[in-house]
Structure formats: C-alpha cells, structure tokens
Design a protein around this motif. Structure first.
Motif, PDB file in Angstrom:
ATOM      1  N   HIS A 105       0.823  -1.206   0.000  1.00 14.57           N
ATOM      2  CA  HIS A 105       0.000   0.000   0.000  1.00 14.57           C
ATOM      3  C   HIS A 105       0.860   1.260   0.000  1.00 14.57           C
ATOM      4  O   HIS A 105       0.622   2.189  -0.788  1.00 14.57           O
ATOM      5  CB  HIS A 105      -0.922   0.025   1.216  1.00 14.57           C
ATOM      6  CG  HIS A 105      -1.541   1.367   1.451  1.00 14.57           C
ATOM      7  ND1 HIS A 105      -2.628   1.828   0.747  1.00 14.57           N
ATOM      8  CD2 HIS A 105      -1.185   2.382   2.296  1.00 14.57           C
ATOM      9  CE1 HIS A 105      -2.930   3.052   1.139  1.00 14.57           C
ATOM     10  NE2 HIS A 105      -2.079   3.403   2.085  1.00 14.57           N
ATOM     11  N   ASP A 106       1.851   1.312   0.875  1.00 12.85           N
ATOM     12  CA  ASP A 106       2.665   2.514   0.992  1.00 12.85           C
ATOM     13  C   ASP A 106       3.427   2.792  -0.298  1.00 12.85           C
ATOM     14  O   ASP A 106       3.600   3.954  -0.692  1.00 12.85           O
ATOM     15  CB  ASP A 106       3.638   2.387   2.166  1.00 12.85           C
ATOM     16  CG  ASP A 106       2.917   2.415   3.513  1.00 12.85           C
ATOM     17  OD1 ASP A 106       1.715   2.761   3.529  1.00 12.85           O
ATOM     18  OD2 ASP A 106       3.539   2.078   4.532  1.00 12.85           O
ATOM     19  N   LEU A 107       3.880   1.755  -0.972  1.00 15.84           N
ATOM     20  CA  LEU A 107       4.581   1.947  -2.238  1.00 15.84           C
ATOM     21  C   LEU A 107       3.627   2.466  -3.317  1.00 15.84           C
ATOM     22  O   LEU A 107       3.962   3.402  -4.055  1.00 15.84           O
ATOM     23  CB  LEU A 107       5.218   0.645  -2.690  1.00 15.84           C
ATOM     24  CG  LEU A 107       6.082   0.782  -3.953  1.00 15.84           C
ATOM     25  CD1 LEU A 107       7.380   1.496  -3.629  1.00 15.84           C
ATOM     26  CD2 LEU A 107       6.375  -0.569  -4.567  1.00 15.84           C
ATOM     27  N   HIS A 108       2.435   1.878  -3.417  1.00 19.61           N
ATOM     28  CA  HIS A 108       1.479   2.346  -4.418  1.00 19.61           C
ATOM     29  C   HIS A 108       1.000   3.771  -4.123  1.00 19.61           C
ATOM     30  O   HIS A 108       0.746   4.551  -5.050  1.00 19.61           O
ATOM     31  CB  HIS A 108       0.282   1.398  -4.495  1.00 19.61           C
ATOM     32  CG  HIS A 108       0.530   0.162  -5.289  1.00 19.61           C
ATOM     33  ND1 HIS A 108       1.111  -0.967  -4.747  1.00 19.61           N
ATOM     34  CD2 HIS A 108       0.301  -0.130  -6.595  1.00 19.61           C
ATOM     35  CE1 HIS A 108       1.209  -1.896  -5.690  1.00 19.61           C
ATOM     36  NE2 HIS A 108       0.727  -1.419  -6.811  1.00 19.61           N
ATOM     37  N   ALA A 109       0.874   4.125  -2.842  1.00 16.94           N
ATOM     38  CA  ALA A 109       0.482   5.488  -2.488  1.00 16.94           C
ATOM     39  C   ALA A 109       1.550   6.482  -2.925  1.00 16.94           C
ATOM     40  O   ALA A 109       1.235   7.566  -3.446  1.00 16.94           O
ATOM     41  CB  ALA A 109       0.243   5.583  -0.975  1.00 16.94           C
ATOM     42  N   GLU A 110       2.824   6.133  -2.736  1.00 11.73           N
ATOM     43  CA  GLU A 110       3.912   7.002  -3.190  1.00 11.73           C
ATOM     44  C   GLU A 110       3.935   7.072  -4.712  1.00 11.73           C
ATOM     45  O   GLU A 110       4.224   8.129  -5.293  1.00 11.73           O
ATOM     46  CB  GLU A 110       5.254   6.480  -2.664  1.00 11.73           C
ATOM     47  CG  GLU A 110       6.466   7.306  -3.090  1.00 11.73           C
ATOM     48  CD  GLU A 110       6.478   8.706  -2.514  1.00 11.73           C
ATOM     49  OE1 GLU A 110       7.241   9.553  -3.044  1.00 11.73           O
ATOM     50  OE2 GLU A 110       5.740   8.978  -1.539  1.00 11.73           O
ATOM     51  N   LEU A 111       3.632   5.964  -5.360  1.00 15.30           N
ATOM     52  CA  LEU A 111       3.576   5.940  -6.815  1.00 15.30           C
ATOM     53  C   LEU A 111       2.536   6.938  -7.330  1.00 15.30           C
ATOM     54  O   LEU A 111       2.785   7.684  -8.289  1.00 15.30           O
ATOM     55  CB  LEU A 111       3.228   4.532  -7.277  1.00 15.30           C
ATOM     56  CG  LEU A 111       3.257   4.258  -8.781  1.00 15.30           C
ATOM     57  CD1 LEU A 111       4.682   4.287  -9.299  1.00 15.30           C
ATOM     58  CD2 LEU A 111       2.626   2.897  -9.070  1.00 15.30           C
ATOM     59  N   LEU A 112       1.384   6.963  -6.700  1.00 14.84           N
ATOM     60  CA  LEU A 112       0.333   7.890  -7.093  1.00 14.84           C
ATOM     61  C   LEU A 112       0.777   9.327  -6.864  1.00 14.84           C
ATOM     62  O   LEU A 112       0.483  10.222  -7.668  1.00 14.84           O
ATOM     63  CB  LEU A 112      -0.941   7.591  -6.303  1.00 14.84           C
ATOM     64  CG  LEU A 112      -2.186   8.395  -6.672  1.00 14.84           C
ATOM     65  CD1 LEU A 112      -2.552   8.192  -8.135  1.00 14.84           C
ATOM     66  CD2 LEU A 112      -3.347   8.018  -5.765  1.00 14.84           C
ATOM     67  N   ASP A 113       1.517   9.566  -5.785  1.00 13.42           N
ATOM     68  CA  ASP A 113       2.024  10.913  -5.514  1.00 13.42           C
ATOM     69  C   ASP A 113       3.039  11.331  -6.581  1.00 13.42           C
ATOM     70  O   ASP A 113       3.012  12.470  -7.068  1.00 13.42           O
ATOM     71  CB  ASP A 113       2.662  10.965  -4.125  1.00 13.42           C
ATOM     72  CG  ASP A 113       3.140  12.360  -3.761  1.00 13.42           C
ATOM     73  OD1 ASP A 113       2.281  13.255  -3.633  1.00 13.42           O
ATOM     74  OD2 ASP A 113       4.363  12.567  -3.639  1.00 13.42           O
ATOM     75  N   LEU A 114       3.930  10.414  -6.953  1.00 10.12           N
ATOM     76  CA  LEU A 114       4.895  10.725  -8.007  1.00 10.12           C
ATOM     77  C   LEU A 114       4.191  11.010  -9.330  1.00 10.12           C
ATOM     78  O   LEU A 114       4.639  11.844 -10.114  1.00 10.12           O
ATOM     79  CB  LEU A 114       5.872   9.560  -8.193  1.00 10.12           C
ATOM     80  CG  LEU A 114       6.930   9.340  -7.128  1.00 10.12           C
ATOM     81  CD1 LEU A 114       7.784   8.119  -7.470  1.00 10.12           C
ATOM     82  CD2 LEU A 114       7.818  10.564  -6.970  1.00 10.12           C
ATOM     83  N   TYR A 115       3.098  10.321  -9.567  1.00  8.57           N
ATOM     84  CA  TYR A 115       2.383  10.489 -10.829  1.00  8.57           C
ATOM     85  C   TYR A 115       1.831  11.905 -10.986  1.00  8.57           C
ATOM     86  O   TYR A 115       1.630  12.383 -12.110  1.00  8.57           O
ATOM     87  CB  TYR A 115       1.253   9.468 -10.933  1.00  8.57           C
ATOM     88  CG  TYR A 115       0.536   9.524 -12.264  1.00  8.57           C
ATOM     89  CD1 TYR A 115       1.127   8.973 -13.405  1.00  8.57           C
ATOM     90  CD2 TYR A 115      -0.715  10.128 -12.382  1.00  8.57           C
ATOM     91  CE1 TYR A 115       0.487   9.028 -14.627  1.00  8.57           C
ATOM     92  CE2 TYR A 115      -1.364  10.180 -13.605  1.00  8.57           C
ATOM     93  CZ  TYR A 115      -0.759   9.636 -14.724  1.00  8.57           C
ATOM     94  OH  TYR A 115      -1.390   9.694 -15.936  1.00  8.57           O
ATOM     95  N   SER A 116       1.623  12.587  -9.870  1.00  6.16           N
ATOM     96  CA  SER A 116       1.124  13.957  -9.950  1.00  6.16           C
ATOM     97  C   SER A 116       2.142  14.887 -10.598  1.00  6.16           C
ATOM     98  O   SER A 116       1.805  15.972 -11.070  1.00  6.16           O
ATOM     99  CB  SER A 116       0.764  14.476  -8.546  1.00  6.16           C
ATOM    100  OG  SER A 116       1.917  14.563  -7.729  1.00  6.16           O
TER     101      SER A 116
END
Length: 253
Positions: A105-116
């Motif tokens: 979860h924490d990795l995918h949440a950071e991934l979404l943040d990077l995508y911004s």
C-alpha cells in the motif's frame, strides 16, 4: 515476545505486531493496496484467471497482480513504467504476493504521488543514497565487499535481511530467513529513489500492523513485538494502529 503468549490466544483473535516485515502478508484488499482514482481516468482492465491489471490515464504507468497459489510467493505484484504509452520498460518493481500488504500500500500510495508530477517517475532529483538512509539511521548494518553486492542487515537478526546491488540487475529485498524468505521484492536499477525511500520507510515503520494470530508466521514469532491484543473484529474493520509495547521479554527493534 515468547511464543506462549500467542499460543494462549484464540487463533482468530487479532493482535498488533512489529516489525512489519515479519508479520505475514495480511488480508489482501486490492482497493487498499492500489489507492488509484479509477473514477478519475485510471483504468482497471479485465483479465483472466484472477489477474488484475490497472494503468494510468497516460498509459505510461501500470500495475498488475498475477496470482500463482501453487508457488512459494503465491503470485506477483508488478509495477512498470515506460516513457511512451505501453512502451519498453524504463523501470520495474516485482513483489511476491506474500509481501506484507502495508508495504504494498505505501509503495502504491507514493507511486500515485509521483504520478502527480510525471517527470519524477523517470528523472527524480532525489539522490540514490536517500533510498536507504533511513535504514542506516535505524541501526541496520551496512556491509560492503569488493565485487559483491552491498547489503543492509537488520539489527535484530535473525528475522530479516535487506540487500541491494549497484548494478543494472537492480536491488533485491526480502523478509525472513535469507535462504528461505517469507517474501521477496526486486526493484530495477532505474526505479525512482522516492519509491525506494517510501518502501524502506514502510519497512521500518514503528506503526504496528494488525493480524489474526493464526496468520502470523510461526517460525518468526519469537522475533515479534506485540501490542495489546484486540478482540476478533468483523470483516473490513480497520482501526487506527497504536504504538506497540512489549508484554514481557522480547526482542526490541
């Protein structure tokens, strides 16, 4: 934590434990693992045999879950990124399905943040060492040998090992015994440092994770710290975690 403290509990009773890397995979909640806004352009593609595939609106980033229940890792989570839609991979991350769900979860949440800020998916400004600085700060042992991968070993061994290599093959990581890990992950060499840092931060987080007693790996229970046991809760119940305490003699992180 002596094993008998768990043996006296109902197998369905839930407890909060640390370290995360030894807690077992936990309940697989795909919405919890991938907090993507599917109502805002993200795509969830139909697939066969239990496979789940999602991609970003620009189709340069994707994540896939492929179940393989007959294998040790029970399947794989894969994250890939390309500079052009569905093009050649620029970097890739592969996890066993047995990886603790909180780390995923924490990795995918950071991934979404990077995508911004999509440029950070490929040309982030974070220095490579920052991906592992937190482990050193938490007392992990850094070993360097000539012509050999550098390794970062948890201070409370046995129980977990983290290793990386400064070469194109990427950075393998695992939890549990070095020869028979409970889970493993490999981050390719071009993986954004921000993602590596988010993963290591989750790895050593002091926020305990909740598990049913029966789901805790038996062979590592003596290396776990346990917070106050909680009553069995209905499906979907997810209370805020509280700091872990040690009831009696145990291993501290």
């Amino acid at each position: 934590m002596p094993p008998d403290l768990l043996n006296g509990l109902d197998p369905d009773q839930t407890v909060k434990v640390l370290p995360r890397r030894l807690a077992g995979p936990g309940a697989l909640d795909l919405h919890m693992v991938r907090p993507f806004p599917f109502d805002d352009g993200w795509h969830l593609h139909p697939a066969d045999a239990g496979m789940l595939f999602a991609s970003s609106p620009c189709a340069r980033l994707w994540t896939r879950f492929a179940p393989e229940p007959e294998k040790r890792g029970k399947g794989t989570w894969t994250i890939g990124a390309s500079r052009v839609p569905f093009g050649e991979l620029t970097w890739q991350i592969v996890f066993d399905a047995t990886t603790p769900v909180e780390l995923l979860h924490d990795l995918h949440a950071e991934l979404l943040d990077l995508y911004s800020d999509q440029d950070r998916l490929f040309d982030g400004a974070t220095e490579p060492y920052e991906g592992y600085a937190l482990l050193l700060d938490r007392g992990w042992n850094h070993n360097v040998k000539t012509n050999y991968p550098q390794s970062l070993l948890a201070p409370d061994l046995p129980g977990g090992v983290h290793q990386y290599a400064n070469k194109a093959t990427g950075r393998p990581e695992w939890g549990g015994d070095i020869w028979e890990p409970d889970w493993s992950a490999e981050l390719s060499a071009s993986t954004p440092t921000g993602l590596v840092a988010a993963f290591t931060a989750s790895l050593v987080s002091t926020e305990p994770v909740q598990r049913a007693v029966k789901d805790l790996p038996v062979h590592v229970r003596q290396h776990l710290n346990m917070a106050t046991p909680t009553a069995k809760q209905p499906p979907g119940y997810s209370p805020a975690a509280s700091p872990a305490t040690r009831p009696g003699k145990g291993r501290a992180r």
